[in-house]
Design a protein around this motif. Structure first.
Motif, PDB file in Angstrom:
ATOM      1  N   PHE A 137     -38.864 -26.414  -6.055  1.00 22.95           N
ATOM      2  CA  PHE A 137     -39.054 -27.480  -4.900  1.00 22.95           C
ATOM      3  C   PHE A 137     -37.957 -26.635  -3.932  1.00 22.95           C
ATOM      4  O   PHE A 137     -38.335 -27.228  -2.736  1.00 22.95           O
ATOM      5  CB  PHE A 137     -38.167 -28.567  -5.668  1.00 22.95           C
ATOM      6  N   THR A 138     -36.848 -26.103  -4.200  1.00 24.85           N
ATOM      7  CA  THR A 138     -35.970 -25.563  -3.153  1.00 24.85           C
ATOM      8  C   THR A 138     -36.866 -24.617  -2.505  1.00 24.85           C
ATOM      9  O   THR A 138     -36.712 -24.734  -1.095  1.00 24.85           O
ATOM     10  CB  THR A 138     -34.885 -24.769  -4.021  1.00 24.85           C
ATOM     11  N   GLU A 139     -37.617 -23.693  -3.096  1.00 22.88           N
ATOM     12  CA  GLU A 139     -38.443 -22.711  -2.070  1.00 22.88           C
ATOM     13  C   GLU A 139     -39.378 -23.651  -1.265  1.00 22.88           C
ATOM     14  O   GLU A 139     -39.436 -22.976  -0.017  1.00 22.88           O
ATOM     15  CB  GLU A 139     -38.998 -21.930  -3.328  1.00 22.88           C
ATOM     16  N   LEU A 140     -40.068 -24.574  -1.865  1.00 25.94           N
ATOM     17  CA  LEU A 140     -40.752 -25.339  -0.699  1.00 25.94           C
ATOM     18  C   LEU A 140     -39.954 -25.816   0.427  1.00 25.94           C
ATOM     19  O   LEU A 140     -40.376 -25.960   1.477  1.00 25.94           O
ATOM     20  CB  LEU A 140     -41.396 -26.504  -1.671  1.00 25.94           C
ATOM     21  N   GLN A 141     -38.953 -26.616   0.160  1.00 31.32           N
ATOM     22  CA  GLN A 141     -37.945 -27.156   1.255  1.00 31.32           C
ATOM     23  C   GLN A 141     -37.683 -25.719   2.303  1.00 31.32           C
ATOM     24  O   GLN A 141     -37.775 -26.187   3.513  1.00 31.32           O
ATOM     25  CB  GLN A 141     -36.743 -27.603   0.521  1.00 31.32           C
ATOM     26  N   LYS A 142     -37.234 -24.635   1.833  1.00 28.60           N
ATOM     27  CA  LYS A 142     -36.917 -23.691   2.522  1.00 28.60           C
ATOM     28  C   LYS A 142     -38.360 -23.210   3.585  1.00 28.60           C
ATOM     29  O   LYS A 142     -38.155 -23.016   4.669  1.00 28.60           O
ATOM     30  CB  LYS A 142     -36.363 -22.438   1.984  1.00 28.60           C
ATOM     31  N   LEU A 143     -39.169 -23.175   2.893  1.00 26.97           N
ATOM     32  CA  LEU A 143     -40.566 -22.926   3.519  1.00 26.97           C
ATOM     33  C   LEU A 143     -40.887 -23.776   4.667  1.00 26.97           C
ATOM     34  O   LEU A 143     -41.383 -23.502   5.900  1.00 26.97           O
ATOM     35  CB  LEU A 143     -41.703 -22.924   2.672  1.00 26.97           C
ATOM     36  N   LEU A 144     -40.720 -25.227   4.373  1.00 28.29           N
ATOM     37  CA  LEU A 144     -41.120 -26.287   5.072  1.00 28.29           C
ATOM     38  C   LEU A 144     -40.055 -26.219   6.536  1.00 28.29           C
ATOM     39  O   LEU A 144     -40.590 -26.847   7.549  1.00 28.29           O
ATOM     40  CB  LEU A 144     -41.199 -27.618   4.464  1.00 28.29           C
ATOM     41  N   SER A 145     -39.022 -25.847   6.231  1.00 27.69           N
ATOM     42  CA  SER A 145     -38.005 -25.906   7.215  1.00 27.69           C
ATOM     43  C   SER A 145     -38.048 -24.637   8.066  1.00 27.69           C
ATOM     44  O   SER A 145     -37.148 -24.460   9.293  1.00 27.69           O
ATOM     45  CB  SER A 145     -36.896 -25.937   6.697  1.00 27.69           C
ATOM     46  N   GLN A 146     -38.986 -23.790   7.853  1.00 26.89           N
ATOM     47  CA  GLN A 146     -39.031 -22.442   8.880  1.00 26.89           C
ATOM     48  C   GLN A 146     -39.909 -22.943  10.327  1.00 26.89           C
ATOM     49  O   GLN A 146     -41.166 -22.837   9.796  1.00 26.89           O
ATOM     50  CB  GLN A 146     -39.858 -21.346   8.135  1.00 26.89           C
ATOM     51  N   PRO A 147     -39.391 -22.977  11.385  1.00 21.71           N
ATOM     52  CA  PRO A 147     -40.200 -23.471  12.512  1.00 21.71           C
ATOM     53  C   PRO A 147     -41.051 -22.245  13.013  1.00 21.71           C
ATOM     54  O   PRO A 147     -42.072 -22.497  13.783  1.00 21.71           O
ATOM     55  CB  PRO A 147     -39.007 -23.698  13.427  1.00 21.71           C
ATOM     56  N   ASP A 148     -40.636 -20.996  12.769  1.00 26.61           N
ATOM     57  CA  ASP A 148     -41.541 -19.968  13.335  1.00 26.61           C
ATOM     58  C   ASP A 148     -42.702 -19.592  12.419  1.00 26.61           C
ATOM     59  O   ASP A 148     -43.460 -18.841  13.057  1.00 26.61           O
ATOM     60  CB  ASP A 148     -40.649 -18.528  13.335  1.00 26.61           C
ATOM     61  N   LEU A 149     -43.242 -20.344  11.491  1.00 22.89           N
ATOM     62  CA  LEU A 149     -44.316 -20.054  10.778  1.00 22.89           C
ATOM     63  C   LEU A 149     -45.411 -20.699  11.448  1.00 22.89           C
ATOM     64  O   LEU A 149     -45.643 -21.723  12.064  1.00 22.89           O
ATOM     65  CB  LEU A 149     -44.184 -20.649   9.306  1.00 22.89           C
ATOM     66  N   ASN A 150     -46.609 -19.782  11.551  1.00 28.10           N
ATOM     67  CA  ASN A 150     -47.821 -20.628  12.187  1.00 28.10           C
ATOM     68  C   ASN A 150     -48.438 -21.236  11.142  1.00 28.10           C
ATOM     69  O   ASN A 150     -48.274 -20.946   9.977  1.00 28.10           O
ATOM     70  CB  ASN A 150     -48.924 -19.666  13.086  1.00 28.10           C
ATOM     71  N   THR A 151     -49.435 -21.796  11.537  1.00 29.25           N
ATOM     72  CA  THR A 151     -50.401 -22.576  10.496  1.00 29.25           C
ATOM     73  C   THR A 151     -51.155 -21.983   9.219  1.00 29.25           C
ATOM     74  O   THR A 151     -51.017 -22.360   8.112  1.00 29.25           O
ATOM     75  CB  THR A 151     -51.380 -23.705  11.136  1.00 29.25           C
ATOM     76  N   ASP A 152     -51.475 -20.843   9.716  1.00 27.10           N
ATOM     77  CA  ASP A 152     -52.187 -20.196   8.686  1.00 27.10           C
ATOM     78  C   ASP A 152     -51.121 -19.452   7.806  1.00 27.10           C
ATOM     79  O   ASP A 152     -51.475 -19.434   6.585  1.00 27.10           O
ATOM     80  CB  ASP A 152     -53.001 -18.923   9.440  1.00 27.10           C
ATOM     81  N   ASN A 155     -49.981 -22.184   5.588  1.00 29.40           N
ATOM     82  CA  ASN A 155     -50.893 -22.542   4.487  1.00 29.40           C
ATOM     83  C   ASN A 155     -51.015 -21.743   3.288  1.00 29.40           C
ATOM     84  O   ASN A 155     -51.188 -21.933   2.246  1.00 29.40           O
ATOM     85  CB  ASN A 155     -52.254 -22.583   5.024  1.00 29.40           C
ATOM     86  N   ASP A 156     -51.033 -20.411   3.718  1.00 27.26           N
ATOM     87  CA  ASP A 156     -51.077 -19.107   2.622  1.00 27.26           C
ATOM     88  C   ASP A 156     -49.868 -19.253   1.722  1.00 27.26           C
ATOM     89  O   ASP A 156     -50.253 -19.085   0.523  1.00 27.26           O
ATOM     90  CB  ASP A 156     -51.102 -17.838   3.405  1.00 27.26           C
ATOM     91  N   ARG A 157     -48.627 -19.337   2.295  1.00 18.92           N
ATOM     92  CA  ARG A 157     -47.577 -19.255   1.451  1.00 18.92           C
ATOM     93  C   ARG A 157     -47.651 -20.619   0.423  1.00 18.92           C
ATOM     94  O   ARG A 157     -46.984 -20.612  -0.566  1.00 18.92           O
ATOM     95  CB  ARG A 157     -46.382 -19.343   2.339  1.00 18.92           C
TER      96      ARG A 157
END
Length: 198
Positions: A137-152, A155-157
């Motif tokens: 869950f913590t990993e998911l929160q960090k992933l969602l807070s990264q503004p520099d990731l593109n949509t693809d 989605n992959d991560r």
């Protein structure tokens, strides 16, 4: 002669009272806990089958240790939560039966170590699953807070993380199905619910 009659009546009554007190003491369960964080008060909540908490006792922690003694209304395992706040959120879940002497090394809600009762090995393993789920869950929160990731990339991560979470859930369900309570039947209710992050 009169005193002898009183003595004959008083002796059985005293024996019955003594036996009752000993029996009550024997039926109590005892929780002995050590905590690494200094706290002032410890609160004991009972959980019902809907996982709702009701405050039933409290005690003070002294030098990183505290003890709580209580008795369940019947001889079945019962679920409780020990917490250090009265906010009724979180806390360390314990499952205990009358006569048990449970020892807990309290680290945090998902990382405490149990010993002393027939089910503590299952408690410890279940906490590993809960701890791992919180890490996901913590990993998911960090992933969602990264503004520099593109949509693809996102989605992959997300897909990889979702698969890891599903694998963990399947493993946890398999483990929960395998649990046997000390009476020999499959465990129920209190430990079979899914992890729900707050």
């Amino acid at each position: 002669m009169r005193y002898f009659k009183i003595y004959r009546l008083a002796l059985p009554i005293a024996v019955i009272i003594l036996f009752q007190n000993c029996q009550t003491k024997k039926d109590n369960w005892v929780l002995i806990a050590v905590t690494s964080d200094p706290v002032q008060m410890v609160y004991l909540y009972q959980l019902n089958t809907l996982m709702e908490k009701s405050l039933i006792d409290s005690t003070q922690e002294e030098n990183g240790k505290f003890t709580i003694e209580h008795s369940n209304t019947d001889d079945q395992l019962a679920a409780f939560v020990i917490d250090f706040d009265k906010d009724e959120k979180g806390g360390v879940e314990i499952i205990i039966a009358n006569g048990d002497h449970l020892k807990v090394n309290v680290n945090d809600e998902f990382d405490s170590e149990f010993s002393g009762t027939p089910i503590t090995q299952d408690d410890n393993k279940y906490n590993v699953f809960r701890h791992e789920a919180m890490n996901h869950f913590t990993e998911l929160q960090k992933l969602l807070s990264q503004p520099d990731l593109n949509t693809d990339e996102l989605n992959d991560r997300m897909l990889v993380l979702k698969e890891k979470m599903q694998d963990l859930e399947n493993e946890k369900i398999g483990f929960l199905k395998s649990i046997q309570n000390p009476g020999g039947s499959t465990a129920t209710g209190y430990s079979t619910r899914s992890f729900q992050p707050e």
